[in-house]
Design a protein around this motif. Structure first.
Motif, short mmCIF file in Angstrom:
data_model
loop_
_atom_site.label_atom_id
_atom_site.label_comp_id
_atom_site.label_asym_id
_atom_site.label_seq_id
_atom_site.Cartn_x
_atom_site.Cartn_y
_atom_site.Cartn_z
N GLN A 189 -2.39 3.55 2.86
CA GLN A 189 -1.84 2.07 2.22
C GLN A 189 -1.83 1.34 3.64
OE1 GLN A 189 1.95 2.20 0.32
NE2 GLN A 189 1.72 -0.11 0.09
N LYS A 190 -1.17 1.87 4.40
CA LYS A 190 -1.03 1.19 5.99
C LYS A 190 -2.20 0.82 6.49
CE LYS A 190 3.47 0.71 6.40
NZ LYS A 190 4.15 -0.84 6.19
N ALA A 191 -3.22 1.96 6.47
CA ALA A 191 -4.56 1.60 7.14
C ALA A 191 -5.23 0.43 6.18
CB ALA A 191 -5.44 2.97 7.09
N ARG A 192 -4.96 0.48 4.95
CA ARG A 192 -5.95 -0.63 4.12
C ARG A 192 -5.11 -1.97 4.21
NH1 ARG A 192 -7.30 2.83 -1.47
NH2 ARG A 192 -8.90 4.08 -0.46
N SER A 193 -3.86 -1.92 4.54
CA SER A 193 -3.10 -3.18 4.41
C SER A 193 -3.52 -4.13 5.89
CB SER A 193 -1.68 -3.09 4.39
OG SER A 193 -1.14 -2.23 5.50
N ALA A 194 -3.86 -3.30 6.72
CA ALA A 194 -4.14 -4.15 8.05
C ALA A 194 -5.33 -3.47 8.66
CB ALA A 194 -3.00 -3.96 8.95
N VAL A 243 4.86 2.13 10.68
CA VAL A 243 4.35 3.73 9.62
C VAL A 243 5.41 4.77 9.72
CG1 VAL A 243 2.52 5.26 9.31
CG2 VAL A 243 1.88 2.96 10.30
N GLN A 244 5.80 4.77 11.08
CA GLN A 244 7.10 5.85 11.12
C GLN A 244 8.31 5.72 10.16
OE1 GLN A 244 8.18 7.33 15.03
NE2 GLN A 244 6.35 6.33 15.90
#
Length: 488
Positions: A56-61, A82-83
């Motif tokens: 999710q974090k990778a796709r959001s940015a 992310v942490q």
């Protein structure tokens, strides 16, 4: 000697112990697998959450990498945001990049030693396939990990590992084993008692059958039959019926044999009496020549021998049929012993055997058949003289107590072999003729059998002790009623 009841109890207990141990072992294995499966399912869910956060974090940015390059290569290199998303997730979480570096570790992982961290990192990096689970010991503590690849979280990340200590799952199995160790002995003890009780109940009809069979001691008790088992078991019913059929056949055979012996003995008495009278008359006639006297004497001796045998056989036949009655009266055993001693002196003089008698000064009175008691004593005396070499001795003794009278006949004869002691009272059993002092008059092998019957018919007993070459001692014990003691 092992009993069937004990053997069945042992088998039942061993079988139950094997079943309980097998059940415990299977239960422990199944419980261990179930715990491991539950743990892996839980770790699978957690690893999926971690992978979902990273994706999710990778796709959001899309243009911003998850790994913050400003950090030096340390255990934590993920971006702070992310942490923050991963920190609330429970368990030992480790994220590894494609350079074998640990880019994130949860507090549980951070607390591990450096060697444990390196071992875990290398183990995660070396996974094969998309998913893998394995056990690992870190800092002497067992762990279970689930590893998942994260291809969609960017080109820098390699895999996510989520683990938990598995000591609690192992403790469950250990507690189960401890419980088995505590419960199994109690269960087996209870099972042994229950098995003994059940075996006793099951074998109770067999015990009754054995008691009935032991009560059938001779041919006079063959009319008894075994009762049908109350439990109505097919095997025991068949056993009782088979034994009853056997007893019926034995009773028929014994009855026929007794009738034959009694009838033959009775029929032989008359012709033997006629033959004896004829031979005696021929011996007394003056017309009989000297050359005929010797054959007549031998014939007369043979007729007398046959007459004695017929009388003995007739006596035993009546005993077996239960028709031999005892005429009980107050009998002075001292007088019986003295009368037998006079005959022993005559027989001993012919055989060059010395006889001695010991009797108490007071009267020893018993309620008995005087003729039969005299016959018993004479049988023992003649047997002692027969097997005592010339120059030997026999001793006759009588003692009395308040409850019993004891007659003893001891000799210095050839004795009896240890293997033959138990057979001396059997009918028609005789020691070797070569061991008899007088081979020409070896006897019939029935005197001691009749002596045994007389003693037991009076409620007493007879026993023998002997050593080969040292002689034998026969001891007869007769009960003394209180009335007989007072009269004496």
């Amino acid at each position: 000697m092992r009993s069937l009841r004990g053997t069945l109890t042992v088998w039942y207990t061993v079988a139950l112990a094997a079943a309980v141990l097998a059940f415990g072992g299977v239960l422990a294995v199944l419980q261990q697998r179930a715990n491991r499966r539950a743990l892996e399912d839980r770790l699978e869910d957690v690893s999926a959450r971690v992978a979902a956060v990273l994706v999710q974090k990778a796709r959001s940015a899309p243009g911003t990498p998850l790994v913050d390059a400003s950090f030096a290569p340390r255990i934590t290199q993920l971006r702070p945001d992310v942490q923050d998303r991963l920190s609330p997730i429970p368990g030992s979480v480790l994220v590894v990049d494609r350079d074998t570096l640990a880019v994130y570790g949860s507090p549980e992982v951070i607390r591990l030693s450096q060697a444990a961290k390196d071992e875990l990192r290398l183990r995660v990096f070396g996974m094969h396939g998309e998913r893998e689970s394995f056990g690992l010991t870190l800092d002497r503590a067992p762990y279970r990990f689930v590893v998942r690849r994260v291809r969609e979280a960017g080109p820098l990340l390699h895999a996510v590992a989520v683990g938990e200590p598995s000591r609690d799952q192992e403790l469950v199995v250990q507690r189960l084993a401890a419980s088995m160790i505590l419960v199994v002995p109690i269960t087996l003890a209870f099972a042994a008692l229950l098995g003994w009780f059940l075996a006793s109940r099951a074998l109770e009809p067999v015990s009754r059958i054995i008691d009935e069979l032991e009560a059938i001691t001779d041919g006079r008790s063959l009319h008894r039959r075994l009762p049908a088992p109350s439990m109505r078991l097919d095997e025991l019913n068949r056993l009782a019926n088979a034994l009853n059929s056997l007893l019926s056949r034995l009773e028929t055979s014994f009855s026929a044999l007794r009738r034959f012996v009694a009838d033959a003995s009775h029929e032989l008495k008359t012709p033997l009496t006629v033959m004896r009278a004829g031979v005696e008359r021929a011996l007394t006639e003056q017309k009989t020549g000297p050359e005929a006297l010797i054959p007549l004497e031998e014939t007369l001796q043979g007729v007398r021998h046959m007459t004695e045998l017929v009388d003995v056989l007739l006596t035993l036949a009546r005993v077996d049929e239960g028709r031999m009655e005892l005429h009980r009266e107050s009998v002075d055993l001292g007088a019986v012993m003295r009368e037998a001693f006079e005959t022993a002196q005559i027989l001993g003089e012919e055989a060059r055997v010395e006889a001695a008698l010991e009797t108490p000064d007071e009267l020893v009175v018993v309620e008995a058949d005087q003729r039969r008691i005299g016959q018993l004593v004479m049988n023992l005396v003649t047997n002692a003289i027969k097997y005592t070499p010339a120059g030997g001795r026999i001793w006759m003794s009588l003692t009395g107590t308040a409850t019993a009278a004891t007659i003893s006949v001891r000799d210095t004869g050839v004795g009896i072999a240890p293997g033959d002691v138990a057979r001396v009272f059997d009918r028609f059993w005789r020691a070797d003729v070569a061991r008899s002092r007088t081979g020409e008059r070896p006897g019939f092998g029935l005197g001691l059998a009749i002596a045994k019957w007389i003693a037991e018919a009076h409620g007493g007993s007879i026993a023998v002790t002997s050593r080969p070459g040292r002689g034998s001692t026969f001891t007869v014990t007769l009960p003394r009623p209180p009335a007989a003691v007072m009269e004496s």
